[in-house]
Enzyme design. Structure first.
Site, PDB file in Angstrom:
ATOM      1  N   HIS A   3       0.862  -1.179   0.000  1.00 25.67           N
ATOM      2  CA  HIS A   3       0.000   0.000   0.000  1.00 25.67           C
ATOM      3  C   HIS A   3       0.902   1.234   0.000  1.00 25.67           C
ATOM      4  O   HIS A   3       1.502   1.571   1.017  1.00 25.67           O
ATOM      5  CB  HIS A   3      -0.903  -0.003   1.222  1.00 25.67           C
ATOM      6  CG  HIS A   3      -1.710   1.244   1.352  1.00 25.67           C
ATOM      7  ND1 HIS A   3      -2.722   1.548   0.472  1.00 25.67           N
ATOM      8  CD2 HIS A   3      -1.659   2.266   2.227  1.00 25.67           C
ATOM      9  CE1 HIS A   3      -3.263   2.701   0.810  1.00 25.67           C
ATOM     10  NE2 HIS A   3      -2.617   3.167   1.869  1.00 25.67           N
TER      11      HIS A   3
ATOM     12  N   ASP B 258       1.011   5.067  -0.295  1.00 26.25           N
ATOM     13  CA  ASP B 258       0.221   6.300  -0.300  1.00 26.25           C
ATOM     14  C   ASP B 258       0.748   7.232  -1.378  1.00 26.25           C
ATOM     15  O   ASP B 258       1.941   7.576  -1.393  1.00 26.25           O
ATOM     16  CB  ASP B 258       0.295   6.981   1.059  1.00 26.25           C
ATOM     17  CG  ASP B 258      -0.541   6.269   2.103  1.00 26.25           C
ATOM     18  OD1 ASP B 258      -1.698   5.949   1.802  1.00 26.25           O
ATOM     19  OD2 ASP B 258      -0.048   6.029   3.222  1.00 26.25           O
TER      20      ASP B 258
ATOM     21  N   ASP C 267      -7.403   1.428   2.832  1.00 27.74           N
ATOM     22  CA  ASP C 267      -7.025   2.448   3.810  1.00 27.74           C
ATOM     23  C   ASP C 267      -7.841   3.724   3.740  1.00 27.74           C
ATOM     24  O   ASP C 267      -7.527   4.686   4.411  1.00 27.74           O
ATOM     25  CB  ASP C 267      -5.534   2.785   3.625  1.00 27.74           C
ATOM     26  CG  ASP C 267      -4.989   3.637   4.756  1.00 27.74           C
ATOM     27  OD1 ASP C 267      -5.411   3.443   5.902  1.00 27.74           O
ATOM     28  OD2 ASP C 267      -4.133   4.500   4.498  1.00 27.74           O
TER      29      ASP C 267
ATOM     30  N   HIS D  92      -6.591   9.438  -0.766  1.00 29.11           N
ATOM     31  CA  HIS D  92      -7.152   9.477   0.580  1.00 29.11           C
ATOM     32  C   HIS D  92      -6.256  10.100   1.663  1.00 29.11           C
ATOM     33  O   HIS D  92      -6.627  10.060   2.846  1.00 29.11           O
ATOM     34  CB  HIS D  92      -7.603   8.074   1.014  1.00 29.11           C
ATOM     35  CG  HIS D  92      -6.484   7.083   1.183  1.00 29.11           C
ATOM     36  ND1 HIS D  92      -6.271   6.069   0.288  1.00 29.11           N
ATOM     37  CD2 HIS D  92      -5.535   6.944   2.129  1.00 29.11           C
ATOM     38  CE1 HIS D  92      -5.241   5.346   0.682  1.00 29.11           C
ATOM     39  NE2 HIS D  92      -4.778   5.863   1.803  1.00 29.11           N
TER      40      HIS D  92
END
Length: 1014
Positions: A263, A265, A375, A579
């Protein structure tokens, strides 16, 4: 017995720490170092490798915050190194300060020909000799990024590192070991055996025989191994634990599908430019693992990240494509980025899937079937329909495990959205998307799974994430050892698709969760970084206008539809909806970039709108209103261009009791001498909207010191410390025949606030513009209205509809929703009467009810969260100027709320020209709303229109095209033919019978127009 067990475990832990781990690498020699420091922003390898490299000392300090240093590593492998039980590797320690990858310095190794080798990070410091191209000479480059530790051990302290102007220039790191070394393979394998078995043992009940069997095997291992010759006795040690390692799992053991994951970001505690390099590091590392492990499957979301690879690392991208074709590198999710889902508008949410899935189809030939959002900070109730409309069928999230109060009742279930669409959803019980496949994690996944007896399988995404890194060879070793191990769940490597297909077969009669998946945490993300949120909202509506007028001009006058430019701008907007960008939870650098991007987006879209408008109306002196709203406005039809009608009434402003009364014959508003709204009436109903002894337009300042996660959280106790902002510095009136405005100037703390309360002629709503020079820290400013309503629930706009939420707190689920998200409007009502509050860029709201002592009636209070002042990760968050616009409309139903939302966000656009423009489409029922009009993606000249039912009821309508068409058909979000319920297509339109909140996309085919622009 227990003392004996503890002593053995302590002996084991020390033996591993002091003997086995240091013995993994045997002989080593340092490499010759040289370096070149990049003076500014990172440069490509092709440029860096040809720079003049100077001498570099070992153990020297290096790297100013956010700087980049290129190190050249040279040497020769000594003769005789490498054997059947050893492997020669380079060890590169850049001075890692913690064991966590992604939140400190990191690097990537390059060959002299400019091709990537693999990543360098705290848990991944090695470069195998065989990856260097053969031979015994070493000559590689390491691109080292001196990314600062912004998290600072997750202390949440204000840090200067998030902004290059305050980050300083002192070196952050000191080089560690950089050498050629021999890795003892049997010692490493023994270490993996011990890690897996000891992790399993720690999770087993102390009285279980299996635990004691493992413990005794460890005792035998420790006895046969020579602490002074670990490498020579490692094979004997492995033999002593081989028996307990070979014991198969129980037939009833829970099954875990382990899919590689990282993951990453797309921005957070680092800027977007660093994310691009994080992706390259991670993906290069993943590809190296795939070469050595053909069963390894890696799930990669976010088309944007792979688009960056195609643009900036084309050689790496070609390798990714090859592994995708082999089924190892698997695109998932089908979105442009892993976006927030609370705040993006309906069309933007649709475009996340349209752009993401289109990219994956074009570049990999893969039609992603799962939405992948581990997330994001809560999940909109509109998502099931949007996912299905994109041609996908599954959904995965992890974040709901962070709920503070309530646990989701299932891990695999059908999620039902606002229109009734159901979507198979999985919520991995491992409770992390960054698993290491440790014994504790696997045991937790099995114990935590809430569907035992019905389902038998769950998913576990493994690999270091957030800051990237991904899976390691140690994790793959753990997966191999737990494939069939007594006491452990059965782990198999696989794709997300293979899991979902197995889950469908395994658990056919799924339970159902209805409505939004509200995250009981991170409620402050609806408000933090107000300028970023304003940029998003404005961009969404400018894109609507640009596509509408460009497609109208393409049909009417042969305008050259700017498809590529619109795609570029859409993708840039979609990136900002990631996000940790749109929610306001990133460092200052990220939000400064976002604001610059929004300015550039606005300039580009205004230019497109201007070009299309000039082509449509021609040269002339008539004044035209371009009505991009889906409803008629000022006498101009929806989606059309015409001369606006003159306002039918005038507005008056009179002084009364030290305050002012605004009246336009439709509504009447009274402000007291503090600029507070004490009365609001609509003449049609005659009802008073403001509750007795209550006011509207009340600013309230709260202490805002959450327990953790400053930019993310608003904790419920903020309500217990509040100061009404009622002081006035000056009140004055600015009035014309067209509108009357009461201007109120205030100060609170070090912040100056100006409010303009305006009633326009002919308007059914009162407008309030609040301008703030915000200088407060750790404060939350709200703007509220105490309404004379007994509303059991509020209605808040979401994508393609609205959601109802109770205003009472009967259950813990309702109590937890003390801060909620709404898009352009929120509506509260009792039977027969309601009030709508619209906004131009505000997302955070709260709605509460109280019983009045004066008359026993109920006051429903609606408040909008305007601005915050969190200190982490951006200590200057929200400081500076802001403008918030809202309207309050008394006597409004849902239909009026929908109209107010569009009117507030689509400001009147006037132009001079010669010719009015008929809309391309009209809809017979205003309940059915046109959300987008655009030209088809394939460049055919066909026109695509997206509509939804806005009232939450079954609605019948006809959509008619006002241009020559050869037919109309239903398509999905990717504009592929599909069957849509309730659509009866004709030659020039379609009859619609839509279920509540149903979303449909229609494609109108047409022959190219003969007439072209002069």
């Amino acid at each position: 017995m227990h003392d004996d067990r503890r002593l053995t475990e302590a002996r084991l832990e020390r033996f591993v720490r002091e003997r086995i781990t240091p013995a993994i690498y045997g002989r080593s020699i340092p490499l010759l170092l040289s370096s070149w420091t990049v003076p500014d922003e990172p440069v490509p390898a092709s440029e860096a490798i040809h720079q003049r490299f100077g001498p570099q000392e070992h153990a020297a300090r290096w790297g100013k915050p956010w700087g980049t240093t290129w190190f050249r590593l040279q040497g020769d492998v000594p003769a005789g190194w490498g054997s059947a039980d050893t492997a020669v590797e380079l060890i590169v320690d850049l001075g890692f300060s913690t064991v966590t990858p992604g939140f400190q310095c990191e690097g990537i190794a390059w060959r002299p020909d400019g091709t990537l080798i693999k990543a360098i990070s705290p848990r991944n410091q090695y470069v195998p000799l065989e990856l260097l191209g053969g031979g015994s000479s070493v000559d590689i480059y390491v691109e080292a990024a001196a990314n600062p530790d912004v998290a600072q051990g997750w202390t949440f302290a204000a840090t200067p590192y998030g902004d290059t102007s305050t980050a300083g220039s002192e070196p952050q790191y000191r080089l560690g070991t950089i050498a050629i070394a021999e890795r003892h393979l049997t010692v490493w394998e023994l270490q993996q055996d011990i890690w897996t078995l000891s992790g399993l043992m720690a999770q087993l009940p102390v009285d279980l025989p299996r635990r004691h069997e493992i413990l005794r095997a460890f005792e035998r291992m420790l006895d046969v191994m020579d602490p002074d010759d670990v490498a020579g006795t490692a094979a004997a040690g492995r033999a002593e634990i081989a028996g307990v390692m070979a014991r198969p799992a129980y037939g009833s053991a829970h099954q875990l599908v382990a899919t590689g994951h990282a993951h990453i970001d797309s921005a957070w505690l680092w800027p977007v430019r660093e994310t691009i390099r994080k992706c390259a590091r991670t993906f290069a590392n993943v590809l190296a693992l795939m070469d050595a492990n053909p069963d390894f499957v890696f799930s990669c979301s976010s088309a944007q990240q792979l688009a960056w690879m195609k643009e900036s690392y084309p050689e790496l991208f070609l390798r990714i494509q090859a592994k995708a074709a082999a089924g190892q590198f698997v695109p998932v999710g089908g979105m442009w980025v892993e976006s927030d889902t609370n705040m993006p508008g309906g069309e933007a949410m649709a475009r996340q899937f349209m752009e993401g899935k289109s990219f994956f189809l074009a570049e990999f030939g893969i039609d992603c079937q799962e939405a992948w959002l581990p997330d994001s900070f809560g999940y909109s109730a509109a998502l099931p329909q949007i996912v299905k409309s994109a041609g996908s069928r599954w959904f995965l999230t992890q974040k709901i495990s962070w709920n503070q109060t309530n646990k989701m009742p299932h891990h695999t279930f059908n999620w039902e959205g606002i229109d009734g669409t159901r979507l198979l959803t999985h919520f991995p019980p491992v409770d992390t998307y960054n698993s290491e496949l440790s014994g504790a994690e696997l045991a937790h996944a099995e114990r935590n799974y809430r569907d035992h007896g019905r389902g038998t399988v769950s998913l576990v995404p493994f690999g270091y994430g957030d800051g990237g890194g991904g899976p390691t060879r140690e994790m793959l070793a753990a997966a191999a050892r737990t494939a069939d191990l007594e006491g452990s769940p059965k782990v198999r490597l696989g794709s997300a698709e293979s899991f979902f297909r197995q889950a469908e077969d395994d658990y056919p009669d799924l339970p159902v969760w209805v409505g939004e998946m509200y995250l009981e945490l991170h409620r402050g993300t609806y408000t933090s970084q107000a300028r970023t949120k304003k940029g998003n909202r404005r961009s969404e509506h400018l894109l609507r206008e640009a596509e509408l007028w460009c497609s109208t001009a393409a049909v009417r006058v042969g305008f050259d539809y700017p498809a590529e430019e619109l795609k570029r701008l859409w993708r840039l907007v979609l990136l900002q909806q990631f996000h940790d960008i749109l929610p306001g939870s990133s460092i200052a650098w990220v939000h400064q970039d976002a604001e610059r991007n929004y300015q550039a987006i606005a300039a580009a879209l205004e230019a497109l709108i201007g070009q299309a408008t000039r082509a449509l109306v021609g040269e002339g002196d008539r004044t035209f209103l371009l009505n991009a709203a889906p409803h008629a406005r000022d006498g101009v039809p929806a989606l059309g261009v015409d001369e606006p009608l003159a306002a039918p009434t005038r507005v008056t402003v009179t002084a009364q009791n030290g305050g002012h009364v605004l009246d336009n014959g439709i509504i009447r508003a009274q402000l007291n001498d503090q600029g507070l709204l004490v009365s609001l009436q609509d003449y049609a109903s005659g009802r008073e909207a403001i509750a007795p002894d209550q006011v509207g337009n009340l600013l309230e300042l709260h202490r805002d010191t959450p327990n953790a996660w400053d930019a993310w959280d608003v904790d419920e106790f903020y309500r217990r410390n509040v100061t009404p902002v009622t002081g006035v510095d000056r009140i004055w009136v600015d009035a014309t025949d067209a509108e009357a405005t009461v201007v109120v100037e205030r100060n609170v703390g070090a912040s100056a606030i100006t409010q303009r309360v305006t009633l326009a002629a002919g308007s059914p709503s009162l407008a309030i513009t609040t301008t703030i020079d915000w200088q407060e820290r750790e404060k939350l400013l709200k703007l509220g209205f105490g309404l004379d309503l007994r509303a059991d629930r509020s209605a808040a706009e979401t994508q393609f509809g609205h959601v109802f939420r109770p205003t009472h707190t009967n259950t813990s689920w309702e109590t937890a929703k003390f801060e909620i998200c709404a898009h352009r409007w929120i509506h509260v009502a009792e039977p027969g009467y309601g009030v709508a509050v619209s906004n131009s860029s505000t997302y955070g709201h709260d709605v509460t009810r109280t019983v009045r002592n004066s008359d026993g009636g109920t006051t429903t209070t609606v408040r909008l969260s305007l601005v915050r002042g969190p200190k982490f990760p951006d200590p200057e968050a929200d400081r500076g100027s802001h403008e918030f616009k809202l309207t309050i409309r008394p006597g409004a139903g849902i239909a009026e709320a929908v109209q107010e939302g569009y009117r507030t966000n689509l400001a009147p656009r006037l132009t001079r020209g010669a010719t009015p423009v008929q809309p391309l489409f009209s809809v017979s029922n205003p309940a059915v709303v046109i959300e987008a009009v655009k030209c088809a993606e394939d460049g055919s000249g066909d026109v695509v229109v997206r509509l939804y039912e806005s009232m939450g009821q079954r609605s019948e309508a006809t959509i008619t095209a006002h241009f020559p068409t050869t037919g109309v058909g239903s398509v999905d979000l990717l504009e592929r033919p599909t069957e849509a319920a309730g659509v009866s297509a004709g030659q020039a339109g379609a009859a619609l019978m839509l279920r509540p909140f149903q979303l449909i996309t229609l494609r109108f085919s047409r022959k190219p127009e003969v007439r072209k622009m002069p």
